[in-house]
Design an enzyme around this catalytic site. Structure first.
Site, short mmCIF file in Angstrom:
data_model
loop_
_atom_site.label_atom_id
_atom_site.label_comp_id
_atom_site.label_asym_id
_atom_site.label_seq_id
_atom_site.Cartn_x
_atom_site.Cartn_y
_atom_site.Cartn_z
N ASP A 14 39.03 39.95 40.02
CA ASP A 14 40.26 39.42 40.60
C ASP A 14 39.86 38.24 41.50
OD1 ASP A 14 42.85 38.89 41.37
OD2 ASP A 14 43.35 40.97 41.81
C1 NOJ Z 1 45.47 38.16 42.50
C2 NOJ Z 1 46.19 39.23 41.74
O1 NOJ Z 1 45.77 40.49 42.21
C3 NOJ Z 1 45.97 39.15 40.24
O2 NOJ Z 1 46.81 40.09 39.62
C4 NOJ Z 1 46.24 37.77 39.75
O3 NOJ Z 1 46.09 37.71 38.34
C5 NOJ Z 1 45.29 36.80 40.44
N1 NOJ Z 1 45.47 36.87 41.88
C6 NOJ Z 1 45.48 35.36 40.03
O4 NOJ Z 1 46.66 34.89 40.53
#
Ligand code: NOJ
Length: 812
Positions: A293
């Site tokens: 993530d």
């Molecule tokens: C954080 C989020 O937890 C995730 O779900 C997302 O895909 C990424 N940021 C990118 O925006």
């Protein structure tokens, strides 16, 4: 079967009893065992997607052409036009990869659709609609030049009703979520777009998901900082609840899995070798790549060895106010390979895992270029036309010549249909459907248009409808149909007088609607809401902006009060049995066609067919079995944030059933404008190859886990009939009660099959439920296998988890 009580500390922790917090020994769940080395992919086909072996050969041939630095490019995010980017390598004709959120829209893009949220999708209990939503999302991503869809979500699963992101995922029931995962993934990937199952794993709260400092400093988080919350989960719970839907995802052939932010049993999700190398890549036989993530990587070599294959967003200026964020990979990974700290074979496996889905889905041939105007990202990433990075993407031929490509096609039709299918009617004293009423009132601030603009991103909300929630899982709307707008259009056609007050403050001040609404309307439609977003857990389950008071005030003055809630999950609705509240419709987060979907239901053009994908309890404290309070005894203790999953298997209806608690609206419940009956007798037939049920063969690494657990072993049939006057869709559900040998703390019954069947008045259909070996198994923490307990299995078929119409059993 090893009795649960006797099992000592094992892998993810010990299992004492699965019942109650009193048996929980925190110290047993604070370490995660090492599992090394990281397994190499071998090109085994997934049940849902074939061709991995041939694609792996292409990946290997391509890999052979790359320099060390070029290999590292595939593991490290870079500046580019999208929320995540793998940079182009023009020397070898590689045009880069564009990763976009997900999961219900291309988050920030223009001229893209905003589909119903995962929660609404689950509430439809409709496999076909789930699949079509995935396919259309895939088509839109492809049309925008995005090879990678950052979705769907199975974590959070929904352990706590307060978790801010539950609505991005589907349901706290792992079976229903598993079905939604596989339908979505197969749909998305049928368009040649990669799906990313996220977030792996046990990511059940927003509070302290990141270590202190990660998002507000340009330093790599250090051991001196307060660390992320640790989800402390015992092994059986991990498998039977949290891993379960991800197994469906892997079996469907998902290309990538995103690691979560928080820690699992004390170890960060992005470098937890037990969950990445062990459960995901070995036990589930996952052949794709694990991406982190965003800014969730907290170690270089440590994460590489633990099984992380790609770090996101890599080294780039993520937001204007951040300085350069150093990457753990990039140049650091090159150095680690050069000096022998990381074996080049591990790097090769990382690259093969990234490249195989790319070749498998044909992304090397004829994939559309990236829409250069991908919303906020080009600017936010400092990806300006004069920059070197822009030149690189441009010279690689990766950018579409056209900006603002319209990818919406006719998807609003599905959005309207699924939006309605995901609304659940939980009360109706004959108030609905409306039939050309003479005079209605539309009340409450969720009935009106959005007030903070068409892009919800991370901003909070103002009065106005909430078609979806906030954070990275939101969408930028081209068009929102607000309920009032759609009702007015319908009223015009019917000649209905529509009065309205959208100001909640007015609606709760003395006099209520009495003085302002005249003549007395035939029906008062009250729209109330509750916001939910990534980044923060909900502070309570109350409706926002005095929603409950609004309903109570209206109900005092209007004997036909119809309430429509608009929210990302459970709410406390103390007025549900008020005699003047004649109907309650839970509209969830239905996407951009909200108004049209709700009008379709309110006026009976569409017969409600949604069913609760969660339990609606009476009061907030009823949900505290899985509360988001972590034991932060000493704020200076960097390890203070601990979340013990002491409730083990007993979340949502598993909790309420186990303790025999009454709830007003149970899991699987939902009304229709017709009635259904289920035959009180069902037939159960073993499937011919089901002879050896006592234990399954040793695990192999086919995607999804041991293939034996996916074999069908029983078929159950039941007859469902429409006994009312209009056509509708019934949702017969099958729950399995495991034998006593499954151990203390085993849920009373668990959803293991369902169907959705359209029936005309008087029509009767036979429904066949299929049970696999996994459906009858528990996770045996001693043998580390799924295992079918022996004894008598109860088979309960009904129209909700508590409206069981037929019971039978079989013995193994
Ligand atoms: C954080 C989020 O937890 C995730 O779900 C997302 O895909 C990424 N940021 C990118 O925006």
């Amino acid at each position: 079967m090893a009795p649960l009580k006797t099992v000592a500390a094992l892998l993810l922790g010990a299992v004492a009893s699965v019942e109650g917090a009193q048996d929980w020994d925190h110290s047993l769940f604070t370490t995660s065992p090492p599992v090394y080395p990281s397994p190499n992919m071998t090109g085994v086909d997934a049940a849902g997607l074939a061709g991995w072996s041939a694609a792996l050969e292409k990946a290997e041939a391509f890999l052979a052409k790359l320099t060390l630095e070029e290999k590292v490019v595939f593991t490290t995010g870079a500046p580019g036009p999208c929320v995540g980017n793998i940079a182009p390598i023009p020397r070898v004709g590689f045009k880069g990869l564009c990763l976009q959120d997900g999961p219900l829209s291309i988050r920030q893009a223009t001229y893209a659709s905003v589909f119903p949220a995962g929660l609404s999708t689950a509430a439809s209990w409709d496999r076909e609609l789930m699949h079509l939503r995935g396919k259309y999302l895939g088509e839109e991503f492809r049309g925008k030049g995005s090879q990678i869809y950052l979705g769907p979500v199975a974590g959070p699963l929904g352990r706590s009703a307060l978790a801010g992101r539950n609505w991005e995922g589907f349901s706290p029931d792992p079976y229903l979520t598993g079905v939604a995962m596989e339908e979505t993934i197969i749909g998305v990937q049928s368009t040649g777009v990669q799906a990313v199952a996220k977030h792996w794993i046990a990511y059940e709260q927003e509070t302290q998901r990141n270590p202190e400092g990660t998002f507000d400093a340009d330093t790599i988080p250090s051991v001196d900082q307060v660390q992320s919350v640790s989800s402390n989960v015992e092994d059986r719970t991990m498998h039977e609840l949290y891993v379960w839907p991800f197994a469906n995802a892997v079996r469907a052939g998902v290309s990538s899995v995103m690691s979560a932010y928080q820690r699992i049993n004390g170890s960060y999700a992005g470098q937890n070798s037990k969950t990445l190398n062990g459960i995901l890549k070995t036990e589930l036989g996952f052949e794709g790549y694990v991406m982190s993530d965003w800014m969730g990587t907290h170690g270089g070599v440590a994460s590489v060895e633990a099984g992380l294959d790609q770090t996101m967003p890599g080294a780039w200026n993520w937001e204007p106010h951040f300085d350069d964020v150093p990457s753990w990979y990039g140049g650091n990974l090159t150095t680690a390979v050069q000096n022998g700290t990381v074996a080049e074979s591990r790097l090769d496996d990382m690259v093969k895992r990234v490249l195989t889905p790319y070749f498998l889905l044909g992304q090397d041939e004829g994939f559309p270029g990236v829409d250069p105007s991908s919303g906020i990202y080009p600017a936010n990433n400092n990806f300006e036309p004069e920059s070197d990075w822009y030149d690189l993407w441009s010279s690689a031929g990766a950018l579409n010549s056209e900006s603002n490509v319209d990818v919406r096609a006719n998807h609003s039709k599905l959005i309207r249909e699924l939006g309605a299918a995901g609304m659940v009617l939980i009360k109706n004293n004959g108030a609905l459907p409306l039939s050309k009423p003479k005079d209605i009132a539309v009340l409450g601030n969720a009935a009106g248009d959005v007030e903070n603009g068409l892009f919800y991103r991370d901003v909070n909300y103002a009065p106005g409808v909430l078609p979806v929630g906030g954070g990275s899982g939101t969408g930028r709307f081209e068009n929102v149909v607000a309920p009032l707008e759609a009702i007015k259009a319908r009223a015009k056609a019917d000649g209905t007088h529509v009065q309205y007050i959208l100001n909640n403050t007015r609606l709760i001040t003395s006099g209520g609607i009495g003085q302002m609404i005249a003549p007395q309307p035939e029906a008062c439609l009250v729209f109330v809401k509750a916001w939910a977003s990534e980044g923060a857990d909900r502070e309570s389950l109350e409706l926002d902006q005095n929603g409950n008071e609004v309903v109570e005030n209206v109900a005092q003055n209007c004997s036909n009060t119809i309430v429509i809630t608009n929210s990302g999950g459970q709410n406390v609705i103390p007025w549900h049995s008020h005699p003047n509240v004649t109907a309650i419709l839970l509209a969830h987060f239905p996407g951009e066609e909200f108004g049209n979907s709700v009008v379709d239901i309110l006026y009976g053009d569409v017969n409600p067919s949604g069913r609760l994908p969660y339990t609606l309890a009476e009061k907030e404290s009823d949900y505290y079995f899985a509360n988001i309070t972590s034991s932060v005894s000493n704020p200076n203790d960097t390890n203070a944030w601990q979340s013990d999953f002491t409730e083990r298997l007993l979340i949502d209806y598993r909790h309420f059933d186990y303790y025999n608690l009454s709830v007003p609206y149970e899991f699987g419940f939902g009304l229709s404008y017709t009635n259904y009956s289920l035959s009180d007798s069902i037939t159960i037939k073993p499937v011919s190859n089901s002879s050896s049920l006592a234990g399954v063969p040793a695990p192999s690494n086919a995607p999804g886990g041991n293939p034996a657990i996916w074999e069908e072993v029983y078929k159950v049939t039941a007859t469902v009939k429409n006994t009312g006057a209009v056509t509708g869709k019934a949702v017969p559900q099958l729950y399995i009660q495991l034998p006593a040998s499954a151990g203390e703390g085993t849920p009373v019954k668990q959803l293991r099959s369902f169907d959705k069947v359209e029936l005309t008045p008087g029509e009767e259909k036979t429904v066949t439920f299929t049970l696999t070996r996994r459906d009858l198994s528990i996770w045996d923490v001693v043998s580390q296998e799924w295992s079918v307990p022996t004894g008598t299995f109860g088979v309960h078929v009904g129209l909700s988890s508590r409206d069981i119409k037929a019971k039978s059993s079989f013995t193994i």
